[in-house]
Each structure stands twice: as structure tokens, then as C-alpha cells.
Design an enzyme around this catalytic site. Structure first.
Site, mmCIF file in Angstrom:
data_model
loop_
_atom_site.group_PDB
_atom_site.id
_atom_site.type_symbol
_atom_site.label_atom_id
_atom_site.label_comp_id
_atom_site.label_asym_id
_atom_site.label_seq_id
_atom_site.Cartn_x
_atom_site.Cartn_y
_atom_site.Cartn_z
ATOM 1 N N HIS A 126 28.664 10.934 37.714
ATOM 2 C CA HIS A 126 28.190 12.011 36.496
ATOM 3 C C HIS A 126 26.745 11.882 36.086
ATOM 4 C CE1 HIS A 126 29.712 8.797 33.315
ATOM 5 N NE2 HIS A 126 28.517 8.602 33.596
ATOM 6 N N HIS A 179 29.879 9.254 26.063
ATOM 7 C CA HIS A 179 28.813 8.447 25.761
ATOM 8 C C HIS A 179 28.309 8.330 24.439
ATOM 9 C CE1 HIS A 179 28.900 9.206 30.115
ATOM 10 N NE2 HIS A 179 28.255 8.186 30.605
ATOM 11 N N HIS A 227 25.838 0.904 39.057
ATOM 12 C CA HIS A 227 24.753 1.086 38.697
ATOM 13 C C HIS A 227 24.709 0.221 37.239
ATOM 14 C CE1 HIS A 227 27.457 4.095 36.208
ATOM 15 N NE2 HIS A 227 26.546 4.458 35.283
HETATM 16 C C1 DHB Z 1 22.678 7.068 34.023
HETATM 17 C C2 DHB Z 1 23.962 7.051 34.586
HETATM 18 C C3 DHB Z 1 24.934 7.098 33.787
HETATM 19 O O1 DHB Z 1 26.294 6.779 34.023
HETATM 20 C C4 DHB Z 1 24.907 7.582 32.368
HETATM 21 O O2 DHB Z 1 25.799 7.794 31.531
HETATM 22 C C5 DHB Z 1 23.404 7.817 32.016
HETATM 23 C C6 DHB Z 1 22.211 7.549 32.780
HETATM 24 C C7 DHB Z 1 21.486 7.010 34.940
HETATM 25 O O3 DHB Z 1 21.836 6.665 36.077
HETATM 26 O O4 DHB Z 1 20.515 7.214 34.604
HETATM 27 FE FE FE Z 2 27.967 7.270 32.531
#
Ligand code: DHB
Ligand code: FE
Length: 287
Positions: A13, A60, A194
Site C-alpha cells: 500500500h 496509520h 520495509h
Molecule cells: C511507506 C510505506 C508504508 O507502508 C507506509 O505506511 C508509509 C510509507 C514508504 O515506503 O514510504
Molecule cells: Fe504502511
């Protein structure tokens, strides 16, 4: 005729993907390979449109906040406005819900032991709207209804992979018993590897991600027993978003004794912003 689950979809996402679409940057060299990569998924869904998507995602800190984070929160509303995430809401359509299906899910899942929080009013952030953009681009109105299922993967402890897979199985049983002729897809979103902050910010683990995709297809029961600490260590602090994919996987027929699903599409792309992007489509085989 009752409702039925036609497919499970899985995808990241990354908010920057939404921004690239909103600001018409998808042809730029950085973005073009990703948008070429998701084109087959867009073609697939044009041929296999859902009436309703049960969209498993995480908020978030927009609909909820650190004051209150439900572990599993089911949207019950007729509609959901895009959240203002700090720069104003994304320029995307209002998300239409399906209150009757939401009520049926609540009435099936809570007696079955899944103590959902019921949310009658909420906004939806990039966790929900970016997957819609990835699949449907920029329509004047979203072409399906959405039942949001928000999962806490923000504050430790997130629900286990096992709990998520079992919830998916219960969602399949609930949809199958809904007395309306509806084609339903379940989407599991978030991930892949990530980490957005701390000394390991920028962490990507290709091997972990590919292995996760393989096991999600072929060994979901084994994958469900991977502890959350493994996601945190191997896939980064935000990589734990991947447990949400197990909810969608649990909703496929093979985990209730049916035939294995058919893989219609798989993409793995690095990088988009700080994140590895995965996208997978598994179709339920006809019984
Ligand atoms: C990023 C990834 C995410 O899952 C998120 O919620 C906010 C930022 C990113 O890779 O920048
Ligand atoms: Fe996220």
C-alpha cells in the site's frame, strides 16, 4: 444464490504509489516499471470484477490514533471518506460500503469467537485507498463496494499469523452463508519488507519476500505458524504488515477442503519509496 469468494488479492500500500497516480507521474522512469508490472492485475480485474471487496488493511493513525488501536475493526458504514493524512485527503472517490454484508460478517464472526470492534463511522487512509488505486486507477467512482477490516500492525503486539489465517477461514464461511448473489474478493494488503525508521530504515529483504510469496501460495498453514518476531527481524518493523495477507489467504476454498487456487498474477518490484512492492492474485478454482 448466496455470495461467494471468487479470489484473494494481495498487495502493498506504499503511499507514494498513490501520489504518483494523483500527480500523473506514472510515466516517469522511476515509476514506469512498477505501473507496467501492475497492468496485468488491472486487466485481470476488468475481466473479474468484484461486487464487494472485503479489504484487510491497517490504519496509520488516521481513523484511529495512539489513544486507541483496535486489533480487528470491521467497518459497518454505508460510506467512508478518504482521511486527511496531513496534506489533505487524497483526490479519490468516497468509498461505498455494504452495511448488510458488514452486519452479516459481524453476526457470523463474533459468535464464532472473533471479537471484532464494530466501527460505524471512520475515514480510510492510504492503507485502503492505495490498493484501490493500484487496481482501478482513477475512476470517477470506485467500481465496487468495500467492507473495510482494519488490523492493528502498528502497536505491539499485532495479531499472530495463525489468528489471521483462522479469521480468513471464518470470513469465507460467513460470506458463503450470506443470502445475496454477490461476487466477493478478499484483499490482504500492506508489506512487503520495509522499515521506515531507526538504524535499519530502508531495510529490504528480497529473499524473505520471495519465500513469503511462495509459502503464501503453497504452504499457508505452515506460514501461519511463523511468529511475528520473525517478520520484524527479517522484513523490518513495518514488514509485519504482511500478517494481514494471511487473512485473505485463509478465505480461499482450499483451506476449507476445496481445490487449490490458481495463481493469476505475481509481481515483485523494488523499490517504491522505501518499500518492496508485492502483488499476487489467487483465484478460487470452481468447486
Ligand atoms: C511507506 C510505506 C508504508 O507502508 C507506509 O505506511 C508509509 C510509507 C514508504 O515506503 O514510504
Ligand atoms: Fe504502511
Amino acid at each position: 444464490m448466496n455470495a461467494r469468494i471468487s479470489a484473494a488479492l494481495f498487495m502493498s500500500h506504499v503511499p507514494a504509489i498513490g501520489v504518483a497516480v494523483d500527480l500523473a507521474r506514472t510515466d516517469e522512469p522511476y515509476w514506469q516499471p512498477l505501473f507496467d508490472g501492475i497492468r496485468p492485475a488491472r486487466e485481470w480485474i476488468a475481466d473479474n470484477p468484484p461486487d464487494v471487496v472485503v479489504l484487510v488493511y491497517n490504519d496509520h493513525g488516521n481513523a484511529f490514533s495512539l489513544r486507541m488501536i483496535p486489533t480487528f475493526a470491521l467497518g459497518m458504514a454505508p460510506s467512508y471518506e478518504p482521511a486527511d493524512e496531513g496534506w489533505g485527503p487524497r483526490p479519490v472517490p468516497t468509498v461505498d460500503g455494504h452495511p448488510a454484508l458488514s452486519a452479516h460478517l459481524a453476526q457470523s464472526l463474533i459468535p464464532a469467537g472473533f471479537d471484532l470492534t464494530l466501527v460505524n463511522e471512520m475515514t480510510v487512509d492510504h492503507g485502503l485507498t492505495v490498493p484501490l488505486t493500484m487496481m482501478f486507477d482513477q475512476p470517477a467512482a470506485w467500481p465496487c463496494r468495500v467492507v473495510p477490516l482494519a488490523v492493528n500492525v502498528v502497536q505491539h503486539p499485532a495479531p499472530s499469523g495463525r489468528r489471521c489465517l483462522e479469521l480468513g477461514k471464518a470470513i469465507r464461511a460467513a460470506v458463503d452463508s450470506f443470502d445475496e448473489d454477490l461476487t466477493v474478493q478478499v484483499w490482504g494488503t500492506g508489506g512487503m519488507s520495509h522499515q521506515l525508521q531507526g538504524p535499519r530504515a530502508g531495510l529490504i529483504n528480497r529473499e524473505f519476500d520471495h519465500d513469503f510469496l511462495e509459502r503464501l501460495v503453497a504452504d499457508p498453514e505452515g506460514l501461519a505458524d511463523v511468529p511475528n518476531v520473525d517478520y520484524l527481524r527479517e522484513a523490518g518493523s513495518e514488514g509485519v504488515e504482511l500478517v494481514m495477507w494471511l487473512i485473505a489467504r485463509g478465505a480461499l476454498a482450499d483451506l476449507g477442503g476445496g481445490p487449490p487456487p490458481r495463481e493469476a498474477h505475481r509481481l515483485y518490484h523494488v523499490p517504491a519509496s522505501n518499500t518492496a512492492v508485492g502483488q499476487l492474485i489467487l483465484e478460487n478454482s470452481p468447486a
